[in-house]
Design an enzyme around this catalytic site. Sequence first.
Site, short mmCIF file in Angstrom:
data_model
loop_
_atom_site.label_atom_id
_atom_site.label_comp_id
_atom_site.label_asym_id
_atom_site.label_seq_id
_atom_site.Cartn_x
_atom_site.Cartn_y
_atom_site.Cartn_z
N LYS A 61 0.83 -1.21 0.00
CA LYS A 61 0.00 0.00 0.00
C LYS A 61 0.86 1.25 0.00
CE LYS A 61 -4.20 -2.05 1.17
NZ LYS A 61 -5.60 -1.85 1.09
N LYS A 117 -4.40 -9.52 -5.84
CA LYS A 117 -5.64 -10.01 -5.24
C LYS A 117 -6.82 -9.07 -5.54
CE LYS A 117 -5.80 -7.88 -0.71
NZ LYS A 117 -6.94 -7.77 0.15
N LYS A 143 -10.96 -4.16 -2.52
CA LYS A 143 -12.01 -3.15 -2.49
C LYS A 143 -11.50 -1.81 -2.96
CE LYS A 143 -13.87 -4.31 1.90
NZ LYS A 143 -12.73 -3.90 2.70
P1 ATP Z 1 -8.70 -3.11 0.70
O1 ATP Z 1 -8.60 -3.35 -0.76
O2 ATP Z 1 -9.34 -1.81 1.05
O3 ATP Z 1 -7.41 -3.37 1.44
P2 ATP Z 1 -9.80 -5.72 1.01
O4 ATP Z 1 -10.63 -6.00 -0.16
O5 ATP Z 1 -8.46 -6.34 1.10
O6 ATP Z 1 -9.72 -4.17 1.25
P3 ATP Z 1 -10.41 -6.05 3.82
O7 ATP Z 1 -11.42 -5.25 4.51
O8 ATP Z 1 -9.00 -5.63 4.00
O9 ATP Z 1 -10.67 -6.16 2.25
O10 ATP Z 1 -10.54 -7.59 4.22
C1 ATP Z 1 -11.64 -8.23 4.76
C2 ATP Z 1 -11.39 -9.72 4.72
O11 ATP Z 1 -11.44 -10.19 3.37
C3 ATP Z 1 -10.01 -10.14 5.26
O12 ATP Z 1 -10.15 -11.30 6.05
C4 ATP Z 1 -9.22 -10.46 4.02
O13 ATP Z 1 -8.24 -11.45 4.25
C5 ATP Z 1 -10.29 -10.98 3.09
N1 ATP Z 1 -9.92 -10.73 1.70
C6 ATP Z 1 -9.70 -9.54 1.12
N2 ATP Z 1 -9.39 -9.67 -0.19
C7 ATP Z 1 -9.43 -11.01 -0.44
C8 ATP Z 1 -9.23 -11.79 -1.62
N3 ATP Z 1 -8.93 -11.22 -2.77
N4 ATP Z 1 -9.35 -13.13 -1.51
C9 ATP Z 1 -9.67 -13.72 -0.34
N5 ATP Z 1 -9.89 -13.04 0.80
C10 ATP Z 1 -9.77 -11.70 0.77
#
Ligand code: ATP
Length: 326
Positions: A111, A192, A195
């Site tokens: 990040k 990955k 969001k």
């Molecule tokens: P951001 O992109 O803002 O960092 P994010 O999509 O990674 O957000 P988080 O709120 O950080 O989402 O994560 C919530 C949960 O979803 C965590 O347990 C994280 O491990 C899981 N998670 C996030 N992205 C993935 C993915 N691509 N595949 C599987 N699990 C995920």
Amino acid sequence: MARIFSGIKPSGSVHLGNLLGALRNWVSMQDENESVYCVVDLHALTLPQDPEELRASTLSLAQMLIAVGIDPDRSTLFIQSHVSEHTECAWLMECTASFGELRRMTQFKDKSDKADFVSGGLFTYPALQASDIILYDTDQVPVGEDQRQHVELTRDLTERFNNRYGETFVVPEAVIPPAGARVMDLQDPSSKMSKSEDSPQGSISLLDDERTIEKKIKRAVTDSEGEVIFDSTNKPGVSNLLSILGAATGQNPKDAGKGLSNYGELKGATAESVIEMLRPIQSRYYELVNDPSETNRLLMLGADKAREVASTTLDRAKNNLGLLPR
Ligand code: ATP
Ligand code: LTN
């Protein structure tokens, strides 16, 4: 009965990776355990936020958690900033973590490489996450693969704290699902699904309509070989679709492609299973959106329940550290 804690940031719309990697596990674990789930709005502040959007996405995320199956009667569901013990305990964890440990966190590296402005909070983020977890005497933390390192750090910090100041915190462990733990971006299967990254075509929101889901999956990056086999090193795009299909249909990703002879069929089957999986979630979500006051009421009750546990743990930690009692 184990104690479960997990959190999710209100940083954009909830996607398939969140559901398959984390939220489905949250739902299944709440039956036999004492579970605490949190919308970690303070973690979203590590990047600049628009106040109106943050307010709306925090409420909407709580509604989405209920829609996917978190039951506020069986689990404690609350908003992180409603329980100020989290930020207070985060300072204790910042003083327990070393600079080198925080610098090695891959989420910080990823990040901070991409951000124009790197806040101090982005660097100390895992200390706040550790405090989220340990305030509830947590045994297990259901998360996606990307969070394994943060939970490992939490283990190291609790062990260090306990060694220095006597038994204070429970040492937690990560619980990572076998399928769907790492859902990749449909347009760039080397990163990955996320969001907050700017990749709307690569990410399937839990609120996308059928046509949008079909379109995004149809356009997903594959390769020129044409063979439907699971091989995440050499065929990351196809393997990602197989993982999604497998996770949505309860199969191993290696078996999910049996009977599918080309990428068109793979994409069709994947889109169909995702649409089926999301249909009931979307209809529950839209019902909840019609009655925000009910969600707010449930969140207040959740925060009260959470505060009771968190304040007891924090008092124990402060006492063991040698802070003068009030
Ligand atoms: P951001 O992109 O803002 O960092 P994010 O999509 O990674 O957000 P988080 O709120 O950080 O989402 O994560 C919530 C949960 O979803 C965590 O347990 C994280 O491990 C899981 N998670 C996030 N992205 C993935 C993915 N691509 N595949 C599987 N699990 C995920
Ligand atoms: N850092 C996590 C979100 C998060 C979390 C937590 C997960 C904050 N606090 C406590 C599990 C337990 C993320 O970026 N996905």
